[in-house]
Design an enzyme around this catalytic site. Structure first.
Site, short mmCIF file in Angstrom:
data_model
loop_
_atom_site.label_atom_id
_atom_site.label_comp_id
_atom_site.label_asym_id
_atom_site.label_seq_id
_atom_site.Cartn_x
_atom_site.Cartn_y
_atom_site.Cartn_z
N CYS A 65 0.85 -1.20 0.00
CA CYS A 65 0.00 0.00 0.00
C CYS A 65 0.89 1.25 0.00
O CYS A 65 1.16 1.84 1.04
CB CYS A 65 -0.93 -0.01 1.22
SG CYS A 65 -2.14 1.32 1.16
N ASN A 319 -30.83 2.37 8.98
CA ASN A 319 -32.08 1.66 8.69
C ASN A 319 -32.53 1.84 7.24
O ASN A 319 -33.71 2.00 6.94
CB ASN A 319 -33.20 2.11 9.65
CG ASN A 319 -32.85 1.80 11.08
OD1 ASN A 319 -32.63 2.70 11.89
ND2 ASN A 319 -32.75 0.52 11.41
N THR A 329 -31.20 -3.79 9.50
CA THR A 329 -30.08 -4.41 8.78
C THR A 329 -29.16 -5.22 9.69
O THR A 329 -28.09 -5.66 9.27
CB THR A 329 -29.24 -3.32 8.07
OG1 THR A 329 -28.70 -2.42 9.06
CG2 THR A 329 -30.06 -2.54 7.06
#
Length: 423
Positions: A65, A319, A329
């Site tokens: 990275c 939600n 969820t």
């Protein structure tokens, strides 16, 4: 709140980086993340400042990275680090070189870490680590391994004023960055959500229907402990065969690979070549009951900061699912978290792993496994191919779950080994 977070980030880091610009989709999480990272890098702690940034470089380099490596090279020099150390790990003090083995196992095969590895670090005479220093180093290593996952998972590119960072880029393997929205570039493939198609709308509806059916099944009957164990083993075994058609070996670039040893050492599934690793039962060693108190005892306040960050990521919800509102969820979030821990061999006795196959389709599993295990191989196609009708903010939300579940899994293996050494 967003303005305050940007101001705090700029004051702390001296810049507003693209990680912050993407995470700000979720301000509550970003606040916790910045607070934790600031404490690890800049507040009083067992390790000197230049060691902290060098360990960040070592950790990010394991996944090639270069974005994170370059950020910490600059920070390392800024706090007075010796430029010679940047010529390669062999030029750093022996004490940091000794951390190389733990770094590569944590990043790629944390299930192999034993108390003997811990003992080697703590008992090497003049180059030995104290327990407090080692806890600080382990938290830094796991933080930057998982942040590398987030960087590749969201396609984050260097800032415009950094090497390799300019708004109009030629195509690359990843070739996407959600932060481009902030920088005013949308590219040939516009970075905004893909247009609505009947197929992708049906995908959302089907997922919601499955969640409803699973909840009804839960209410009606509960599987036996034997069946739950069998389903876990099946899911763990199947996770080994989840791989991308784009999966190819990529040689690390020299400027990154010099910061770590054994560049060929990477992720390997548990049971390849007949090797079996015992299942890690979360009931025997968990973050809440064991890891949290160990970290807090040896590195005060950090256990609390990490705990808060884990809880925010795990419980974060608006939600919503794509265009639907007032959706619970929690079942889906738990499936994602537990699937990641399952890939690391970690089992929760009270979870039915049969739910994972119902809720996570193959393209999503490919994305999860790639981002968590070999993030440097993540591509834009993988990002685009799962949850096609969901908002970018929801896909960033997924990445926060991946980051924190991965970090906690790595920590559990390292902290368990440290606990075994101490007893």
């Amino acid at each position: 709140m967003m303005h305050t977070l940007f101001a705090e980030s700029f004051a702390t880091l001296g810049r507003l980086d693209n990680v912050t610009l993407v995470m700000v989709f979720h301000p509550q999480y970003l606040e916790s993340f910045l607070k934790t990272q600031h404490y690890l890098l800049q507040m009083d702690g067992p390790l000197p400042l230049h060691y902290r940034h060098y360990i960040g470089i070592m950790a990010a380099a394991r996944h090639q990275c270069s974005y994170l490596v370059n950020l910490h090279v600059n920070d390392f020099l800024h706090v007075g680090g010796d430029p010679k150390w940047l010529n390669g790990l062999e030029n750093a003090p022996q004490k940091l070189q000794n951390l190389g083995e733990l770094n590569k196992m944590l990043a790629h095969r944390p299930w192999l870490i034993t108390k003997e590895h811990i003992e080697q670090l703590l008992k090497t005479e003049e180059n030995s680590w104290s327990l407090a220093e080692l806890i600080h180093a382990v938290v830094l290593l796991t933080h930057y391994h998982s942040l590398a996952s987030f960087t590749f998972g969201c396609g984050i590119s260097p800032e415009i004023d950094c090497e390799g960072g300019h708004t109009f880029r030629p195509p690359s393997v990843s070739n996407y960055c959600i932060c481009d929205m902030t920088n005013g570039y949308h590219g040939v493939d516009d970075i905004h959500a893909s247009p609505t198609t009947t197929e992708s709308v049906c995908e959302v509806e089907a997922l919601m229907e499955k969640m409803k059916q699973l909840q009804e099944c839960r209410d009606e009957e509960e599987a036996s402990q034997e069946e739950m164990a069998t389903r876990f083993e099946r899911e763990k075994r199947e996770s080994m065969f989840v791989c991308s058609s784009e999966d190819e070996e990529s040689a690390p670039t020299r400027d990154v690979s010099r910061h770590f040893e054994d560049t060929s050492y990477g992720y390997k599934d548990f049971s390849r070549h007949g090797m079996h690793v015992p299942t890690f039962r979360a009931q025997d060693y968990s973050w809440e009951d064991h890891g949290y108190s160990l970290v807090n005892r040896l590195y005060p306040d950090v256990g609390q900061l990490l705990d808060e960050k884990f809880h925010i990521a795990y419980n974060l919800t608006y939600n919503t699912m794509a265009m639907h509102k007032d959706v619970d969820t929690s079942m889906l979030r738990r499936a994602i978290w537990n699937y990641i821990h399952c890939m690391f061999g970690i089992r929760y006795d009270d979870y039915d792993y049969g739910e994972i196959n119902q809720l996570l389709d193959r393209s999503f599993k490919v994305y999860i496994k790639t981002v968590v295990c070999t993030p440097e191989k993540t591509t834009k196609r993988m990002y685009d191919s799962f949850w096609r009708q969901f908002e970018h903010s929801e896909k960033v939300h997924v990445n926060l779950l991946l980051v924190e579940a991965r970090m906690q899994a790595e920590l559990l293996y390292a902290l368990r080994a440290i606990t075994r050494y101490m007893t």
